[in-house]
Write an enzyme that holds these catalytic residues in place. Structure first.
Site, PDB file in Angstrom:
ATOM      1  N   SER A 268       3.703  40.214 -52.577  1.00  0.00           N
ATOM      2  CA  SER A 268       3.547  40.096 -54.035  1.00  0.00           C
ATOM      3  C   SER A 268       2.609  38.946 -54.402  1.00  0.00           C
ATOM      4  CB  SER A 268       4.927  39.843 -54.672  1.00  0.00           C
ATOM      5  OG  SER A 268       4.750  39.315 -55.966  1.00  0.00           O
ATOM      6  N   HIS A 291       1.424  43.846 -53.321  1.00  0.00           N
ATOM      7  CA  HIS A 291       2.341  44.181 -54.424  1.00  0.00           C
ATOM      8  C   HIS A 291       1.859  43.497 -55.694  1.00  0.00           C
ATOM      9  CE1 HIS A 291       6.457  45.267 -55.827  1.00  0.00           C
ATOM     10  NE2 HIS A 291       6.395  44.131 -56.508  1.00  0.00           N
ATOM     11  N   ASP A 293       2.675  42.771 -59.455  1.00  0.00           N
ATOM     12  CA  ASP A 293       3.735  42.792 -60.472  1.00  0.00           C
ATOM     13  C   ASP A 293       3.117  42.789 -61.858  1.00  0.00           C
ATOM     14  OD1 ASP A 293       5.460  40.763 -58.211  1.00  0.00           O
ATOM     15  OD2 ASP A 293       6.202  42.698 -58.955  1.00  0.00           O
ATOM     16  N   MET A 295       3.639  42.803 -65.736  1.00  0.00           N
ATOM     17  CA  MET A 295       4.701  42.532 -66.706  1.00  0.00           C
ATOM     18  C   MET A 295       4.100  42.480 -68.114  1.00  0.00           C
ATOM     19  SD  MET A 295       6.757  39.566 -64.650  1.00  0.00           S
ATOM     20  CE  MET A 295       6.993  39.673 -62.872  1.00  0.00           C
ATOM     21  N   HIS A 324       3.882  47.491 -59.289  1.00  0.00           N
ATOM     22  CA  HIS A 324       5.257  47.482 -59.800  1.00  0.00           C
ATOM     23  C   HIS A 324       5.193  47.304 -61.314  1.00  0.00           C
ATOM     24  CE1 HIS A 324       9.382  45.177 -59.760  1.00  0.00           C
ATOM     25  NE2 HIS A 324       9.429  46.287 -60.457  1.00  0.00           N
ATOM     26  N   MET A 326       6.573  46.617 -64.562  1.00  0.00           N
ATOM     27  CA  MET A 326       7.716  46.125 -65.329  1.00  0.00           C
ATOM     28  C   MET A 326       7.278  46.116 -66.795  1.00  0.00           C
ATOM     29  SD  MET A 326       8.897  43.163 -62.691  1.00  0.00           S
ATOM     30  CE  MET A 326       7.296  43.157 -61.898  1.00  0.00           C
ATOM     31  N   MET A 395      15.552  46.260 -56.898  1.00  0.00           N
ATOM     32  CA  MET A 395      15.327  44.850 -57.232  1.00  0.00           C
ATOM     33  C   MET A 395      16.463  44.026 -56.640  1.00  0.00           C
ATOM     34  SD  MET A 395      12.541  44.580 -58.884  1.00  0.00           S
ATOM     35  CE  MET A 395      12.704  42.839 -59.215  1.00  0.00           C
ATOM     36  N   GLY A 402       9.003  35.145 -59.865  1.00  0.00           N
ATOM     37  CA  GLY A 402       9.087  34.978 -58.413  1.00  0.00           C
ATOM     38  C   GLY A 402       9.958  33.771 -58.101  1.00  0.00           C
ATOM     39  N   ASP A 433      12.967  44.104 -53.383  1.00  0.00           N
ATOM     40  CA  ASP A 433      11.971  43.273 -54.060  1.00  0.00           C
ATOM     41  C   ASP A 433      12.607  42.053 -54.711  1.00  0.00           C
ATOM     42  OD1 ASP A 433       9.557  43.954 -56.740  1.00  0.00           O
ATOM     43  OD2 ASP A 433       9.882  42.230 -55.431  1.00  0.00           O
ATOM     44  N   GLY A 434      12.320  40.888 -54.066  1.00  0.00           N
ATOM     45  CA  GLY A 434      12.747  39.651 -54.727  1.00  0.00           C
ATOM     46  C   GLY A 434      13.630  38.792 -53.841  1.00  0.00           C
ATOM     47  N   GLY A 435      13.169  37.560 -53.600  1.00  0.00           N
ATOM     48  CA  GLY A 435      13.992  36.582 -52.882  1.00  0.00           C
ATOM     49  C   GLY A 435      14.065  36.804 -51.394  1.00  0.00           C
TER      50      GLY A 435
END
Ligand code: DX5
Ligand code: ZN
Length: 473
Positions: A268, A291, A293, A295, A324, A326, A395, A402, A433-435
């Site tokens: 990402s 990736h 993102d 938004m 992605h 969002m 997610m 992030g 996706d995430g963390g």
């Protein structure tokens, strides 16, 4: 109450095709069936009317030293009611194997049953059991697992595993179609370890984990569907490593089959240094996807990249783009991002637009369609779309920023989804996706995730590609 059409629909849901070659082992059928076992058999015979339908018609319980005359025309089978009813059906052909005969129905039945002519041992490789491999047959186990499977018997005998056939021969006679009798000297199944075929059930988990077997349901009976060719090759490899594998109850050792599945990485850009975009993108060239993102400040409380950035990134790297969205109105952005070079686009299930129409739109612009779900959205919501998706994005943080910690509870959704995909034999990527970092990616991967999005943990590294390679496993 199940009627014939219900049962045929279940066969279709198990991804069977009418022209398949199928070897059916049934240990009773649970559930209320209109018309009983005969109707269930009608459903199976009608469904596979263009293929080759085979049941075991073994007689190893009745043909022995005392009763050594095997008349295929009259001898019952010891393989249960379903096999017995099938054996007596119009047009069913029976092979003349003295203890492991099979019964077959279909255009190629006559040619197929001849494979057992002259058979000496229980399951010779060029006999009817072994030919299931060459016919790319599917093994359907209804209400029973693999224990006792005569197909797995065969794989042991083809591998010439010691101590699986009786040292002495059993002289039997076969009544031939013209009424004459032929002598056969067969070696019965025997082992000093007792009935080792009770241990065949240990194969189930390895076969499921390698996608050689999958689960299904017929009426209310749990089923196992096994690819005969891949199963024979896999078991041959196991027996090469450990010939006495089935002599004990112990599980198949992990190292024998748990091929370390590497996980794909989608990097990402949300946490990269956008002032040096070209260098940053180039520094993560080992990614399987980049990736992006997107938004809109409305669906999530943040605004990030738009189409021009995606286009620029597409111009910088060969790595495919994973966009992605969002955004609250993804229908407005699928075409522009597709034209900017997106390979995979995920839209959020939670938007106020028709998901099926969004998938159609993605298909029309030849991008791989994906649906994303927030942490609180149950994974079942995507099940109706699975057969049209390239990926499901789960997610593992609240979307918008992030650098957040992984919400481990979300991985349960990946496990559930993996089960559903296996059951329906669908190949859909499970994206998380995430963390995600190198320290938790093992946990993420073992939950069934096949594509992991990493952002912050990559861009804080000096050597990003080395980090990405480590995460891939
Ligand atoms: C968050 C984004 C994620 C995030 C992942 O809304 O969808 O892709 O950027 O980045 P890290 O790895 O920093 O959590
Ligand atoms: Zn994302």
């Amino acid at each position: 109450m199940f009627n014939k059409d219900d049962l045929k629909r279940q066969l279709a849901e198990m991804n069977f095709f009418p022209w398949d070659t199928v070897f059916v082992t049934a240990n009773g059928i649970n559930g209320d069936i209109e018309g009983g076992a005969e109707a269930a058999l009608d459903a199976v015979c009608e469904y596979f009317s263009d293929g080759l339908l085979i049941f075991p018609a073994h007689t190893w319980k009745t043909v022995n030293g005392d009763h050594f005359l095997f008349d295929p025309e009259t001898e019952d089978t010891c393989c249960g009611l379903f096999s017995q009813l099938f054996l007596r059906r119009e047009g069913v052909m029976r092979s003349i194997h003295p203890t492991y005969s099979v019964a077959a129905l279909g255009k190629k039945a006559a040619e197929y049953v001849r494979c057992d002519d002259g058979a000496e041992t229980p399951c010779p490789r060029n006999g009817c059991m072994g030919r299931l491999v060459d016919l790319h047959a599917k093994l359907l186990f209804i209400g029973c697992g693999l224990q006792g499977s005569s197909f797995i018997h065969g794989t042991e005998e083809w591998a010439e595993v010691p101590d699986r056939l009786s040292p002495d021969v059993l002289p039997v006679k076969i009544v031939m179609p013209d009424g004459s009798c032929e002598d056969r000297n067969i070696k019965r199944r025997y082992s000093s370890f007792g009935d080792v075929s009770e241990n065949y059930g240990k194969l189930e988990e390895p076969l499921l984990s390698k996608g050689i077997a999958r689960k299904g349901v017929f009426a209310e009976s749990e089923c196992l569907i096994v690819d005969a060719e891949r199963c024979a090759a896999f078991v041959a490899k196991l027996l090469q490593a450990e010939p006495s594998l089935f002599s004990t109850k112990g599980a198949v050792p992990d190292e024998f089959y748990a091929v370390k599945k590497s996980i794909k990485i989608s990097t990402s850009l949300l946490s990269c240094n956008t002032a040096r975009l070209e260098d940053e993108v180039t520094s993560v060239s080992h990614s399987d996807y980049i990736h992006i993102d997107v938004m809109d400040g409305h669906f999530v409380p943040n605004i990030t990249f738009g189409v021009p950035v995606a286009k620029a990134v597409h111009g910088i790297t060969e790595v495919p783009l994973d966009v992605h969205l969002m955004v609250s109105n993804p229908s407005l952005f699928i075409e522009p991002f597709a034209k900017a070079g997106a390979e995979l686009i995920s839209v959020h299930y939670e938007v106020d637009e028709d998901i099926s129409k969004l998938i159609t739109l993605m298909e029309s612009f030849h991008v791989k369609p994906a649906v994303a779900i927030k942490p609180k959205t149950p994974v079942e919501v995507v099940y109706p779309f699975l057969d049209r998706l390239a990926a499901v994005l789960i997610m593992t943080v609240e979307p918008g920023f992030g650098g957040q910690p992984l919400i481990e509870g979300c991985l349960e959704k990946a496990r559930k989804l993996r089960g559903e995909l296996r059951r329906r034999a669908l190949r859909v990527d499970i994206e998380a996706d995430g963390g995600i970092t190198s320290s938790n990616i093992g946990l993420v991967s073992s939950s069934g995730v096949t594509l992991a999005v990493l952002g912050t943990s990559v861009f804080r590294e000096k050597d990003r590609n080395a980090y990405i390679d480590r995460c891939k496993g």
